[in-house]
Design a protein around this motif. Structure first.
Motif, short mmCIF file in Angstrom:
data_model
loop_
_atom_site.label_atom_id
_atom_site.label_comp_id
_atom_site.label_asym_id
_atom_site.label_seq_id
_atom_site.Cartn_x
_atom_site.Cartn_y
_atom_site.Cartn_z
N VAL B 281 42.84 29.46 44.15
CA VAL B 281 43.46 28.65 43.89
C VAL B 281 44.67 29.67 42.90
CG1 VAL B 281 41.55 27.03 42.83
CG2 VAL B 281 42.06 29.42 41.77
N CYS B 282 45.45 30.46 42.44
CA CYS B 282 45.86 30.78 42.70
C CYS B 282 47.29 31.50 43.06
CB CYS B 282 46.22 31.42 40.91
SG CYS B 282 45.21 30.51 40.14
N HIS B 283 46.00 32.53 44.59
CA HIS B 283 46.54 33.62 45.55
C HIS B 283 47.05 32.72 45.62
CE1 HIS B 283 47.55 36.28 41.94
NE2 HIS B 283 46.55 36.36 41.61
N GLY B 290 50.94 31.48 45.52
CA GLY B 290 50.62 29.59 45.02
C GLY B 290 51.46 30.35 43.44
N THR B 291 51.18 29.81 42.83
CA THR B 291 51.22 30.20 41.42
C THR B 291 51.52 31.55 40.27
OG1 THR B 291 48.65 29.26 40.25
CG2 THR B 291 50.99 28.09 39.37
N GLY B 292 50.05 31.93 41.91
CA GLY B 292 50.32 33.90 40.83
C GLY B 292 50.65 34.04 42.46
N PRO B 293 51.67 35.16 42.65
CA PRO B 293 51.89 36.08 43.30
C PRO B 293 51.69 36.10 44.66
CG PRO B 293 51.69 37.68 41.83
CD PRO B 293 51.02 36.62 40.78
N VAL B 294 52.03 36.28 46.27
CA VAL B 294 51.74 36.17 46.50
C VAL B 294 50.70 37.62 47.13
CG1 VAL B 294 52.50 37.27 49.39
CG2 VAL B 294 53.41 35.46 48.47
N LYS B 303 51.71 49.48 46.85
CA LYS B 303 52.35 49.56 45.96
C LYS B 303 50.87 50.27 44.98
CE LYS B 303 54.17 46.82 42.70
NZ LYS B 303 54.83 46.23 42.61
N ASN B 304 49.74 49.34 44.84
CA ASN B 304 49.19 49.56 44.02
C ASN B 304 47.39 50.10 44.43
OD1 ASN B 304 49.76 48.02 41.43
ND2 ASN B 304 50.14 46.68 42.85
N SER B 305 47.40 51.14 44.34
CA SER B 305 45.66 51.92 43.87
C SER B 305 44.48 51.19 44.19
CB SER B 305 45.87 53.10 43.51
OG SER B 305 45.54 53.04 41.92
N THR B 312 43.83 45.35 37.37
CA THR B 312 44.44 43.86 36.60
C THR B 312 43.11 43.52 36.51
OG1 THR B 312 46.54 44.93 38.15
CG2 THR B 312 46.51 43.01 37.89
N ILE B 313 42.42 43.04 38.24
CA ILE B 313 41.50 41.93 37.81
C ILE B 313 40.64 42.20 36.64
CG2 ILE B 313 39.84 41.18 39.35
CD1 ILE B 313 40.90 42.40 41.46
N ILE B 314 40.32 43.55 36.36
CA ILE B 314 39.67 43.04 34.99
C ILE B 314 40.64 43.00 34.07
CG2 ILE B 314 39.24 45.20 33.43
CD1 ILE B 314 37.39 46.92 35.40
N ASN B 321 51.07 36.81 28.12
CA ASN B 321 50.84 35.74 27.96
C ASN B 321 50.89 35.21 29.51
OD1 ASN B 321 50.55 35.55 25.41
ND2 ASN B 321 53.17 34.99 25.52
N SER B 322 50.63 36.47 30.64
CA SER B 322 50.65 35.67 32.12
C SER B 322 49.43 34.69 32.50
CB SER B 322 50.34 37.33 32.68
OG SER B 322 49.42 37.22 33.81
N SER B 323 49.38 34.48 33.31
CA SER B 323 48.06 32.98 33.70
C SER B 323 47.17 34.09 34.60
CB SER B 323 48.90 32.26 34.39
OG SER B 323 49.29 32.41 35.60
N MET B 324 47.35 34.83 34.98
CA MET B 324 46.37 35.81 35.34
C MET B 324 45.63 35.65 34.35
SD MET B 324 45.01 37.90 38.08
CE MET B 324 43.74 38.87 38.95
N PRO B 325 43.75 35.53 34.49
CA PRO B 325 42.70 35.68 33.58
C PRO B 325 42.78 36.88 33.80
CG PRO B 325 42.33 33.88 35.61
CD PRO B 325 43.52 34.85 36.13
N ALA B 326 41.82 37.28 32.79
CA ALA B 326 41.12 38.98 32.90
C ALA B 326 39.96 38.70 33.38
CB ALA B 326 41.10 39.29 30.72
N PHE B 327 39.26 38.98 34.27
CA PHE B 327 37.72 39.16 35.07
C PHE B 327 36.94 39.84 34.48
CE2 PHE B 327 40.79 36.56 38.10
CZ PHE B 327 40.10 35.14 37.87
N GLY B 328 37.15 41.03 33.94
CA GLY B 328 36.60 42.08 33.62
C GLY B 328 35.37 41.78 32.95
N ARG B 330 33.34 38.48 33.58
CA ARG B 330 33.29 37.89 34.22
C ARG B 330 32.45 37.56 35.69
NH1 ARG B 330 37.74 33.38 33.20
NH2 ARG B 330 38.92 34.71 32.71
N LEU B 331 33.20 38.56 36.15
CA LEU B 331 32.63 38.87 37.06
C LEU B 331 32.23 40.17 37.68
CD1 LEU B 331 35.79 38.66 40.24
CD2 LEU B 331 33.43 37.93 39.87
N THR B 332 31.80 41.11 38.67
CA THR B 332 30.22 41.78 38.12
C THR B 332 31.25 43.10 38.96
OG1 THR B 332 29.76 41.45 40.21
CG2 THR B 332 27.91 41.10 38.03
#
Ligand code: HEM
Lengths: 446, 402
Positions: B281-283, B290-294, B303-305, B312-314, B321-328, B330-332
């Motif tokens: 939905v975002c990426h 999309g709303t989130g970066p490519v 750039k990212n290991s 970032t995902i966690i 106030n970033s709209s990227m939610p913390a998934f720590g 919510r996801l295993t």
């Protein structure tokens, strides 16, 4: 009152006396002296002669009885409750873990001390000059110790317990004719279950302690009856200093006991007895191993047909039983390895075992495939009779080589053979414990 | 003093120091060992739970549709014996079967003790995590599904309420299949729904049943979990199911796949599943933004290991106030690793720059925006010309013409 006290002191405790005569009288009906003679030859007190192994075994056995009785108050021999009762002890009972740890580690220690004691007795010819009976009693005691351990192993009803006993008793079924019947009798059925737990518990806390008490008493009594522990035969006119048991022997024994108990306590505090997951008959661990002191046998089983793997130790145990009749040369009693030559033979025996056993184990794992080499033979012969006979032939050959080329007398050659067997057994045990991984494949221990 | 006495003295001294010290520590040790044991119970129970209970109560005890959640305060503080009895004996006349071996179940006292411990003390995110790590069940329990194109087909069936049917079918797939079956054929838990009888029932009556449930049965009332419009859609759908079926449109049954967490391909597939359900939905599709970066660009991926992506995902977006939610929570971890492996799999083919500079101008230079004309490649008819590149299709003054 004062009179009474001193009387009591005299009977049970040791009240220092100044001269030899009164010392002996004062302690004449002392408790300690029911076990020991009043005087012992000074060399027999040498630590490096007995290493105190018999005494330490006796002490360990006593510790086991005491801690065992304590455990009985909380243990419940039903398959629903056994494991939880152990967990209960570990988490709810003050000193529960400590008592259990003491019992667990003492039990393992006793196997080791009794085994080493047997080796010491053999090496000093302690079975000679009328001590043959006591050698037999001793072997029986060792068997009792192993039986104690084996039955006790099941009681926590964890994975280790369940599968070690399952593996252990499955060996029985290979014994021709009676094997299955005996196994069913012990297990109370075809499989390890509630009946087994109750049988083993009864054997562990009733049958074996009675036997142990009886035979240990006889063992000690016989040592005294045979004139104390074995000593080298000395010239008539050679004067050996004789020391009073109290305080000399008692001091040594006390020191040994104190060190053992302290070391054991520290060990137990830092290494509590293990408890694995609840027994689960449908999920065998891989590898499923027997108790560590049976790993030598389980290792043998990997290399031979089960019947041969049972016959070989059987023959060797029979040989051990016959030792007093195989080595009838009495003049070398009380001397480690009998003589200089005996020592050399022992060294050679040890080196051969160290070289041969690892090579054979690896060769059998990687290259040797007896059934493929003799495809037309039944496996009972190709992996059973053949290796069995080869092994026995090798043992006889070793003995003969010692005799012919080592110029050893039978007594000395036997020492070499004995050491070869003991070292081989220990090596097989080590391989079994540490070098066997999943599916009992040879692995490097991590 | 002779050596023997010295040794005895030394040993006894150690003993006299060590034993009281041990005794002093004993209460602490008991407490510690109880805590350890509780932890052990919870971990063991997690396995039993995942194997036996997760199908109904959810991968992390969250409950599935009408099946109750086991992760709630009521149960955390519930009486031990009550929980034990509930699990041992089940609930009469419900899907909750008895589990004790005495009652014909497959669990023994000890295992039920463990389950009770899990329900009372359990850390359910840890259960979901454990379930995922063992690959015992898919980390996100699948519901029956239907493809978007088919939904459009349904909507086309009836000009007036076709879209309601489609919505109803989707709702049905998400909430009702467990009991009433994929094809409405019913199951041992509930009656069939795809029947002439239901189709003949008044819509209002159907809505009432769904709203209020059937008291005394597994059929709970849905009033509280669904919107009135959704209930209406469900009722409409149930009434017209036979028409939809006649078009050969069916729900696809959920595919509970066993994931082999060591198999990179399984992980990639899982990553795709997670990405498409959570991140897209975002990426954007394939990380196109999309709303989130490519995400599908060397700028991000080199750039990212893996650890940084994971972080970032966690923890969510780096900016406040970033709209990227913390998934720590919510996801295993398995799911997150899977997504990372998916992102990483784009790296070899990812473009260097997120948005090529030329694309920022609104669909290429104005003189190149006309739709190519096959007959006249070099000078297309500019009146038809509409920017077809990225962006909004040219400057507004060029768009007004249509
Ligand atoms: C529960 C196990 C055992 C206990 C408690 C025990 C105890 C003892 C003790 C206290 C002695 C006095 C000498 C010493 O401390 O070494 C002794 C001597 C002896 N033991 Fe044991 N023993 C046990 C097992 C064995 C075994 C397994 C054997 C051999 C198969 C054995 C054979 C002998 C013999 C022959 C002597 C006399 C040694 C001599 O005179 O030099 N015992 N035992």
């Amino acid at each position: 009152m004062t009179e009474n006290t001193s009387n009591w002191r005299q009977k049970i405790l040791y009240k220092p006396e100044t001269d030899d005569r009164s010392r002996m009288r004062a302690v004449a009906n002392n408790l300690i002296l029911h076990l020991h003679p009043t005087k012992v030859p000074a060399p027999a007190l040498r630590w490096t002669y007995t290493w105190g192994l018999g005494g330490l075994s006796a002490l360990t056995a006593t510790l086991l009885v005491i801690t065992g009785i304590l455990l009985m108050f909380r243990y419940d021999a039903s398959i629903e409750r056994a494991y939880t009762s152990i967990q209960y002890m570990e988490t709810q009972v003050l000193f529960g873990s400590f008592v259990r740890g003491l019992h667990h580690w003492s039990a393992n220690l006793l196997v080791i001390t009794a085994f080493l004691h047997m080796i010491r007795v053999f090496l000093t010819g302690g079975f000679k000059l009328g001590r043959g009976n006591n050698w037999l009693v001793g072997l029986f005691l060792l068997a009792l110790v192993l039986a104690f351990n084996f039955t006790g192993y099941l009681l926590p009803w964890d994975q280790l317990a369940f599968w070690a006993i399952t593996v252990g008793t499955s060996l029985l079924s290979y014994v021709p004719v009676v094997g299955t019947a005996v196994s069913n009798f012990l297990l109370g059925g075809p499989e390890v279950g509630q009946a087994t737990l109750r049988n083993f518990y009864a054997i562990h806390v009733a049958v074996l302690p009675v036997l142990l008490a009886l035979f240990m008493s006889y063992h000690f009594w016989k040592v005294r009856k045979d004139g104390g522990i074995s000593q080298p035969i000395r010239d008539k006119n050679e004067r050996v200093e004789r020391l009073t048991t109290i305080p000399h022997l008692v001091q040594i024994e006390f020191a040994a006991a104190a060190v053992l108990i302290t070391a054991l306590t520290l060990w137990v505090i830092f290494v509590p007895a293990p408890l694995e997951a609840l027994a689960d008959p449908s999920h065998p661990p891989n590898p499923a191993k027997a108790a560590w002191y049976f790993m030598g046998l389980q290792e043998l089983l990997l290399h031979m047909h089960p019947l041969a793997a049972m016959a070989l130790p059987g023959i060797i145990v029979a040989g051990f039983i016959l030792i007093p009749w195989l080595d009838k040369q009495d003049d070398n009693i009380g001397l480690y390895f009998r003589s200089r030559k005996g020592k050399q033979m022992a060294l050679v025996g040890a080196i051969w075992a160290l070289a041969l056993i690892p090579v054979l184990v690896i060769a059998d794992e990687l290259w040797l495939d007896l059934p493929a080499m003799f495809p037309t033979w039944p496996t009972l012969i190709s992996t059973g009779l053949l290796p069995l006979l080869l092994t026995l032939a090798a043992l006889i050959a070793i003995y003969l080589i010692f005799r012919e080329f080592g110029h050893a007398n039978p007594s000395e050659a036997l020492v070499g053979l004995f050491i070869f067997l003991i070292v081989s057994f220990i090596l097989l045990t080590i391989v079994g414990i540490f070098f066997r991984g999943a599916n009992m494949a040879l692995v490097w221990p991590v | 003093m002779n050596t023997n006495k010295l040794i005895s003295l030394l040993a006894l001294t150690i003993l006299i120091i060590v034993i009281p010290a041990y005794a002093w520590m004993e209460p602490t040790r008991l407490e510690q060992s109880q805590a350890d044991l509780r932890q052990e119970f919870v971990s063991d129970a997690a396995v039993i739970y995942v194997e036996n209970c997760a199908v109904c109560h959810g991968a992390a005890g969250e409950g599935i549709s009408a099946m109750p959640s086991l992760d709630n305060d009521g149960l955390h503080t519930a009486d031990y014996d009550t929980l034990f009895k509930t699990i041992a004996r089940g609930r009469y006349d419900t899907a909750m079967a008895p589990w004790h071996s005495d009652e014909g179940g497959s669990l023994n006292d000890y295992q039920i003790d463990e389950l009770v411990t899990l329900i009372r003390y359990g850390d359910w995110t840890q259960v979901g995590e454990l379930a995922a790590q063992r690959g015992l069940i898919p980390p996100t329990l699948p519901a029956a599904a239907i493809e978007p194109e088919r939904l459009a087909e349904i909507a086309a069936l009836n000009a007036e309420s076709g879209s309601q049917w489609a919505a109803g079918m989707q709702l049905y797939a998400a909430n009702c299949t467990l009991c009433h079956g994929i094809r409405g054929e019913g199951s041992d838990l509930a009656v069939p729904l795809n029947t002439p009888n239901i189709q003949a029932t008044d819509v209002v009556e159907l809505q009432r049943i769904i709203n209020q449930g059937v008291p005394g049965t597994l059929m709970a009332g849905w009033e509280n979990s669904l919107q009135p419009a959704e209930i209406e859609a469900l009722a409409e759908f149930l009434q017209n199911w036979h028409l939809i079926e006649a078009e050969g449109i069916e729900l696809t049954p959920p595919q509970p796949i066993q994931i082999d967490v060591d198999n990179p391909e399984d992980m990639l597939a899982l990553g795709e599943r997670v990405y498409n359900s959570t991140c897209i939905v975002c990426h954007g599709e394939e990380g196109s933004g999309g709303t989130g970066p490519v995400l599908n660009s060397q700028q991000i991926l080199t750039k990212n290991s893996d650890e940084q992506l994971m972080q970032t995902i966690i923890n969510g977006g780096l900016r406040p106030n970033s709209s990227m939610p913390a998934f720590g929570d919510r996801l295993t971890s398995v799911e997150m690793e899977a997504v990372v492996s998916l992102l990483r799999s784009w790296e070899p083919t990812a473009p260097w720059v997120e948005n090529p500079r030329g694309t920022a101008q609104g669909g290429g230079p104005p003189w190149l925006r006309a739709t190519p004309d096959a007959n006249n490649p070099i000078a297309p008819n500019t009146t038809q010309g509409q920017g077809q590149g990225q962006g909004k299709g040219g400057p507004p003054w060029r768009n007004s013409g249509g």
